[in-house]
Design a protein around this motif. Structure first.
Motif, mmCIF file in Angstrom:
data_model
loop_
_atom_site.group_PDB
_atom_site.id
_atom_site.type_symbol
_atom_site.label_atom_id
_atom_site.label_comp_id
_atom_site.label_asym_id
_atom_site.label_seq_id
_atom_site.Cartn_x
_atom_site.Cartn_y
_atom_site.Cartn_z
ATOM 1 N N LEU A 50 -6.670 11.026 -1.491
ATOM 2 C CA LEU A 50 -7.064 9.896 -2.329
ATOM 3 C C LEU A 50 -6.183 8.683 -2.089
ATOM 4 O O LEU A 50 -6.644 7.539 -2.148
ATOM 5 N N TRP A 51 -4.899 8.950 -1.823
ATOM 6 C CA TRP A 51 -3.968 7.849 -1.569
ATOM 7 C C TRP A 51 -4.221 7.210 -0.208
ATOM 8 O O TRP A 51 -4.467 6.005 -0.111
ATOM 9 N N LEU A 52 -4.177 8.042 0.861
ATOM 10 C CA LEU A 52 -4.297 7.502 2.214
ATOM 11 C C LEU A 52 -5.732 7.169 2.605
ATOM 12 O O LEU A 52 -5.963 6.259 3.407
ATOM 13 N N GLY A 53 -6.682 7.889 2.038
ATOM 14 C CA GLY A 53 -8.072 7.676 2.434
ATOM 15 C C GLY A 53 -8.831 6.722 1.541
ATOM 16 O O GLY A 53 -9.894 6.216 1.946
ATOM 17 N N LEU A 54 -8.314 6.446 0.341
ATOM 18 C CA LEU A 54 -9.038 5.570 -0.583
ATOM 19 C C LEU A 54 -8.188 4.382 -1.014
ATOM 20 O O LEU A 54 -8.603 3.218 -0.893
ATOM 21 N N SER A 55 -6.984 4.649 -1.515
ATOM 22 C CA SER A 55 -6.153 3.575 -2.048
ATOM 23 C C SER A 55 -5.681 2.619 -0.957
ATOM 24 O O SER A 55 -5.744 1.387 -1.122
ATOM 25 N N VAL A 56 -5.187 3.163 0.164
ATOM 26 C CA VAL A 56 -4.663 2.311 1.237
ATOM 27 C C VAL A 56 -5.744 1.425 1.844
ATOM 28 O O VAL A 56 -5.548 0.205 1.994
ATOM 29 N N PRO A 57 -6.931 1.954 2.201
ATOM 30 C CA PRO A 57 -7.975 1.055 2.725
ATOM 31 C C PRO A 57 -8.405 -0.012 1.719
ATOM 32 O O PRO A 57 -8.641 -1.168 2.103
ATOM 33 N N LEU A 58 -8.507 0.342 0.443
ATOM 34 C CA LEU A 58 -8.881 -0.656 -0.550
ATOM 35 C C LEU A 58 -7.805 -1.731 -0.694
ATOM 36 O O LEU A 58 -8.118 -2.894 -0.958
ATOM 37 N N THR A 59 -6.536 -1.340 -0.523
ATOM 38 C CA THR A 59 -5.459 -2.335 -0.558
ATOM 39 C C THR A 59 -5.600 -3.331 0.587
ATOM 40 O O THR A 59 -5.424 -4.541 0.399
ATOM 41 N N PHE A 60 -5.952 -2.848 1.772
ATOM 42 C CA PHE A 60 -6.154 -3.755 2.903
ATOM 43 C C PHE A 60 -7.376 -4.645 2.692
ATOM 44 O O PHE A 60 -7.358 -5.817 3.087
ATOM 45 N N VAL A 61 -8.426 -4.112 2.088
ATOM 46 C CA VAL A 61 -9.594 -4.944 1.783
ATOM 47 C C VAL A 61 -9.219 -6.036 0.787
ATOM 48 O O VAL A 61 -9.582 -7.210 0.951
ATOM 49 N N GLY A 62 -8.478 -5.654 -0.273
ATOM 50 C CA GLY A 62 -8.031 -6.651 -1.238
ATOM 51 C C GLY A 62 -7.121 -7.685 -0.614
ATOM 52 O O GLY A 62 -7.202 -8.884 -0.932
ATOM 53 N N ALA A 63 -6.237 -7.255 0.313
ATOM 54 C CA ALA A 63 -5.350 -8.206 0.988
ATOM 55 C C ALA A 63 -6.151 -9.173 1.850
ATOM 56 O O ALA A 63 -5.843 -10.375 1.911
ATOM 57 N N TYR A 64 -7.182 -8.688 2.517
ATOM 58 C CA TYR A 64 -8.030 -9.573 3.324
ATOM 59 C C TYR A 64 -8.709 -10.623 2.457
ATOM 60 O O TYR A 64 -8.749 -11.815 2.812
ATOM 61 N N ALA A 67 0.809 -1.225 0.000
ATOM 62 C CA ALA A 67 0.000 0.000 0.000
ATOM 63 C C ALA A 67 0.839 1.271 0.000
ATOM 64 O O ALA A 67 0.398 2.306 -0.533
ATOM 65 N N LEU A 68 2.051 1.209 0.574
ATOM 66 C CA LEU A 68 2.790 2.445 0.824
ATOM 67 C C LEU A 68 4.102 2.582 0.065
ATOM 68 O O LEU A 68 4.537 3.709 -0.180
ATOM 69 N N LEU A 69 4.745 1.482 -0.311
ATOM 70 C CA LEU A 69 6.122 1.585 -0.797
ATOM 71 C C LEU A 69 6.211 2.363 -2.110
ATOM 72 O O LEU A 69 6.775 3.464 -2.152
ATOM 73 N N PHE A 70 5.670 1.800 -3.193
ATOM 74 C CA PHE A 70 5.789 2.498 -4.472
ATOM 75 C C PHE A 70 4.959 3.784 -4.517
ATOM 76 O O PHE A 70 5.461 4.819 -4.991
ATOM 77 N N PRO A 71 3.677 3.773 -4.053
ATOM 78 C CA PRO A 71 2.947 5.054 -4.042
ATOM 79 C C PRO A 71 3.628 6.115 -3.191
ATOM 80 O O PRO A 71 3.636 7.299 -3.553
ATOM 81 N N GLY A 72 4.213 5.705 -2.062
ATOM 82 C CA GLY A 72 4.894 6.683 -1.220
ATOM 83 C C GLY A 72 6.126 7.264 -1.888
ATOM 84 O O GLY A 72 6.392 8.463 -1.800
ATOM 85 N N LEU A 73 6.884 6.401 -2.574
ATOM 86 C CA LEU A 73 8.060 6.887 -3.291
ATOM 87 C C LEU A 73 7.656 7.831 -4.423
ATOM 88 O O LEU A 73 8.274 8.892 -4.614
ATOM 89 N N ALA A 74 6.616 7.454 -5.162
ATOM 90 C CA ALA A 74 6.149 8.314 -6.248
ATOM 91 C C ALA A 74 5.654 9.657 -5.718
ATOM 92 O O ALA A 74 5.938 10.712 -6.306
ATOM 93 N N PHE A 75 4.937 9.643 -4.607
ATOM 94 C CA PHE A 75 4.442 10.892 -4.031
ATOM 95 C C PHE A 75 5.592 11.744 -3.514
ATOM 96 O O PHE A 75 5.576 12.975 -3.659
ATOM 97 N N ALA A 76 6.608 11.103 -2.910
ATOM 98 C CA ALA A 76 7.759 11.860 -2.400
ATOM 99 C C ALA A 76 8.507 12.548 -3.542
ATOM 100 O O ALA A 76 8.905 13.716 -3.421
ATOM 101 N N VAL A 77 8.692 11.833 -4.651
ATOM 102 C CA VAL A 77 9.365 12.437 -5.810
ATOM 103 C C VAL A 77 8.520 13.571 -6.376
ATOM 104 O O VAL A 77 9.042 14.656 -6.700
#
Length: 250
Positions: free
Chosen positions: A64-78, A26-36
């Motif tokens: 959109l990243w922390l409030g939508l993408s990250v929760p959906l990633t956890f739902v998909g992981a579950y 949820a955080l590695l690549f999106p976080g790197l892209a956002f940091a850049v």
């Protein structure tokens, strides 16, 4: 989708740190892209550029990243962890076999370079058009052909990775998973080298341009590496399951 796929593959390979796997997805690549992106935007603001993104837009992207993408990633992981792992047609030994000396063309740097040049060669002309559209304000309109080239890129990445995966197994090297991932993403290395060579044609000495160009190129090549790596690894997984399913054990 990313959470579901990573969770199911992680379960297949008997990983234990499922929570860390989900967080990294949820955080590695999106976080790197956002940091850049944020760094580039700060440089643009400091230079007084009109291309600087307003703070409200940056905050919206973070939401959109922390409030939508990250929760959906956890739902998909579950959902992925609740499904059964992929089943393999044969059982593996508990003690790994010793890997014999490999020929030079199966060394890790060699396979990455060779496996990357084939997909790169299939899209080099279209890549030049895209670079000219992005950095020299040329008009680009052949998006249908771009889709065809993108599919060719994926197919050639899968085919060349499976080929070297077969060579590796024939040489009794059973460490195929990360090797297949690296071979599948090898085209990103050539794209980055092309980007360095293309930058010389822009004829600029502005520091902000260096940050903008190489920041976006790094994120784009990293994304290409991850995409091609997944295609190569997943195709190799399917290939290995198929060939070992045909093995007759008496």
């Amino acid at each position: 989708v990313a959470g579901y796929v990573s969770a199911r593959l992680y379960k297949t390979f008997k990983g234990k740190s499922w929570y860390m796997n989900t967080i990294m997805t949820a955080l590695l690549f999106p976080g790197l892209a956002f940091a850049v992106f944020f760094t580039i935007d700060m440089v643009a603001v400091s230079q007084g550029s009109s291309d600087a993104v307003p703070f409200g837009t940056v905050a919206l992207l973070m939401f959109l990243w922390l409030g939508l993408s990250v929760p959906l990633t956890f739902v998909g992981a579950y959902l992925g962890y609740s499904r059964d792992a992929f089943e393999f047609p044969v059982n593996t030994a508990g003690i790994p076999r010793q890997i014999p000396d490999q020929p030079f063309f199966l060394w890790f740097p060699c396979t990455v370079v060779v496996c990357g040049i084939v997909p790169y060669g299939s899209c080099i002309i279209e890549l030049h058009q895209i670079m000219a559209s992005m950095w020299q304000e040329h008009y680009y309109y052949i998006f249908g052909f771009l889709l065809v080239v993108f599919l060719i890129l994926l197919i050639t990445s899968a085919e060349i990775t499976v080929l070297f995966n077969y060579f590796q197994l024939c040489s009794e090297d059973h460490h195929w998973w990360w090797r297949s991932f690296s071979n599948g993403g090898g085209a990103a290395l050539w794209v980055m080298l092309y980007g360095v060579a293309y930058f010389r044609s822009l004829e600029t000495n502005n520091f902000a341009t260096y940050v903008l160009y190489f920041g976006y190129m790094t994120v784009a090549c990293l994304g290409l590496f991850l995409m091609g790596g997944f295609v190569g690894m997943y195709t190799s997984l399917w290939f290995n399951k198929t060939i070992y399913a045909s093995v007759k054990i008496d």
